[in-house]
Design a protein around this motif. Sequence first.
Motif, short mmCIF file in Angstrom:
data_model
loop_
_atom_site.label_atom_id
_atom_site.label_comp_id
_atom_site.label_asym_id
_atom_site.label_seq_id
_atom_site.Cartn_x
_atom_site.Cartn_y
_atom_site.Cartn_z
N ALA A 93 114.53 -62.05 22.37
CA ALA A 93 113.73 -63.09 21.71
C ALA A 93 113.82 -62.95 20.20
N ASP A 94 113.73 -61.72 19.69
CA ASP A 94 113.83 -61.50 18.25
C ASP A 94 115.20 -61.94 17.72
N ALA A 95 116.26 -61.64 18.48
CA ALA A 95 117.61 -62.04 18.06
C ALA A 95 117.75 -63.57 18.08
N GLN A 96 117.13 -64.20 19.07
CA GLN A 96 117.21 -65.66 19.16
C GLN A 96 116.46 -66.32 18.01
N HIS A 153 106.59 -72.65 14.83
CA HIS A 153 106.42 -72.85 16.27
C HIS A 153 107.45 -72.17 17.17
N ALA A 154 108.58 -71.73 16.62
CA ALA A 154 109.63 -71.17 17.49
C ALA A 154 109.17 -69.88 18.18
N GLY A 155 108.34 -69.09 17.51
CA GLY A 155 107.86 -67.86 18.13
C GLY A 155 107.12 -68.13 19.44
N LYS A 156 106.24 -69.12 19.41
CA LYS A 156 105.49 -69.47 20.62
C LYS A 156 106.42 -70.07 21.68
N ALA A 157 107.39 -70.88 21.22
CA ALA A 157 108.35 -71.45 22.17
C ALA A 157 109.11 -70.36 22.90
N LEU A 158 109.48 -69.32 22.16
CA LEU A 158 110.23 -68.22 22.77
C LEU A 158 109.33 -67.38 23.68
N GLU A 159 108.07 -67.24 23.34
CA GLU A 159 107.13 -66.55 24.25
C GLU A 159 107.11 -67.24 25.61
N ARG A 160 107.02 -68.56 25.59
CA ARG A 160 107.01 -69.33 26.84
C ARG A 160 108.32 -69.17 27.59
N LEU A 195 118.79 -59.78 34.46
CA LEU A 195 119.59 -59.61 33.25
C LEU A 195 118.78 -58.97 32.12
N LEU A 196 117.47 -59.30 32.09
CA LEU A 196 116.55 -58.73 31.08
C LEU A 196 115.36 -58.15 31.83
N PRO A 197 115.51 -56.96 32.40
CA PRO A 197 114.50 -56.46 33.34
C PRO A 197 113.26 -55.84 32.72
N THR A 198 113.27 -55.55 31.42
CA THR A 198 112.13 -54.86 30.81
C THR A 198 111.55 -55.69 29.67
N PRO A 199 110.28 -55.47 29.37
CA PRO A 199 109.68 -56.16 28.21
C PRO A 199 110.43 -55.87 26.91
N GLN A 200 110.93 -54.65 26.76
CA GLN A 200 111.65 -54.29 25.55
C GLN A 200 112.95 -55.09 25.44
N ALA A 201 113.65 -55.24 26.55
CA ALA A 201 114.90 -56.01 26.54
C ALA A 201 114.63 -57.47 26.21
N ARG A 202 113.57 -58.03 26.79
CA ARG A 202 113.23 -59.43 26.52
C ARG A 202 112.79 -59.62 25.07
N LYS A 203 112.03 -58.66 24.54
CA LYS A 203 111.59 -58.77 23.15
C LYS A 203 112.79 -58.71 22.20
N GLY A 204 113.73 -57.82 22.49
CA GLY A 204 114.92 -57.73 21.65
C GLY A 204 115.72 -59.02 21.66
N SER A 261 124.69 -67.80 33.25
CA SER A 261 125.47 -69.01 33.48
C SER A 261 125.17 -70.06 32.41
N PRO A 262 126.12 -70.97 32.16
CA PRO A 262 125.86 -72.05 31.21
C PRO A 262 124.62 -72.87 31.55
N SER A 263 124.37 -73.10 32.83
CA SER A 263 123.20 -73.91 33.20
C SER A 263 121.90 -73.21 32.83
N LEU A 264 121.85 -71.89 32.96
CA LEU A 264 120.65 -71.15 32.56
C LEU A 264 120.51 -71.12 31.04
N TYR A 265 121.62 -70.99 30.33
CA TYR A 265 121.59 -71.04 28.87
C TYR A 265 121.06 -72.40 28.40
N ILE A 266 121.58 -73.47 28.97
CA ILE A 266 121.14 -74.82 28.59
C ILE A 266 119.68 -75.02 28.96
N GLY A 267 119.28 -74.51 30.12
CA GLY A 267 117.88 -74.63 30.53
C GLY A 267 116.94 -73.94 29.56
N GLY A 268 117.32 -72.75 29.10
CA GLY A 268 116.50 -72.05 28.12
C GLY A 268 116.41 -72.80 26.81
#
Length: 199
Positions: A91-94, A59-66, A80-89, A127-134
């Motif tokens: 998400a894959d690392a996470q 389920h983590a893959g779908k959670a990260l898509e959201r 901070l992550l302006p392109t689909p490629q940056a976001r995919k990278g 920011s820490p608040s955005l990290y915690i929110g994610g």
Amino acid sequence: AAIPRCRVAKVSRGLQVLRQNSGWNMGLQNSASGGEALTALSDKNYRTFPRVRQFVDRHAGKALERLYARIAEHGVTSRLLPTPQARKGAADAQLRHWRELFSGPLDAAARQRSEKIGETHARVGLSPSLYIGGYAMVLEYLIEQRLSAPLLNGRAAGTELATLVKTALLDMDAALSAYSAAETQAREKVITVVGAALS
């Protein structure tokens, strides 16, 4: 124009008070600095890791898509992550991090990996608040999926979710300690520069 001596003294005293009392040197760093941790993962938690890893894999893959769809919409994180490629990278690392998190002991090496994530987030300006929110969004989805499983075994699900949340919070603690250390270093530099300029 020269800065009046009385003003220099007042600002210098203010900087000293800030350094001592502002809480800049406080944070979630007890275990990193050698203090005794309040809690740790138990043998029971580690025995539960394989089951947690199974539903993380599922389920983590779908959670990260959201999560990353929301990141693309958000005013700060989209810069901070302006392109689909940056976001995919990212998400894959996470996803790799989460799989590693439930694949072995939460030892010094694991904590170092979590701290490195915190250092990276602090460096890029997340920011820490955005990290915690994610993190909250990912946990929310994983918990919902686990509790909506057919033929739910309440005791087993409770053990798995307790282990999931406990491990996630310890992971978050390590990352936030790195944030705190980065902030302390940055603010100490400011204090040093301002103090030198006024001396």
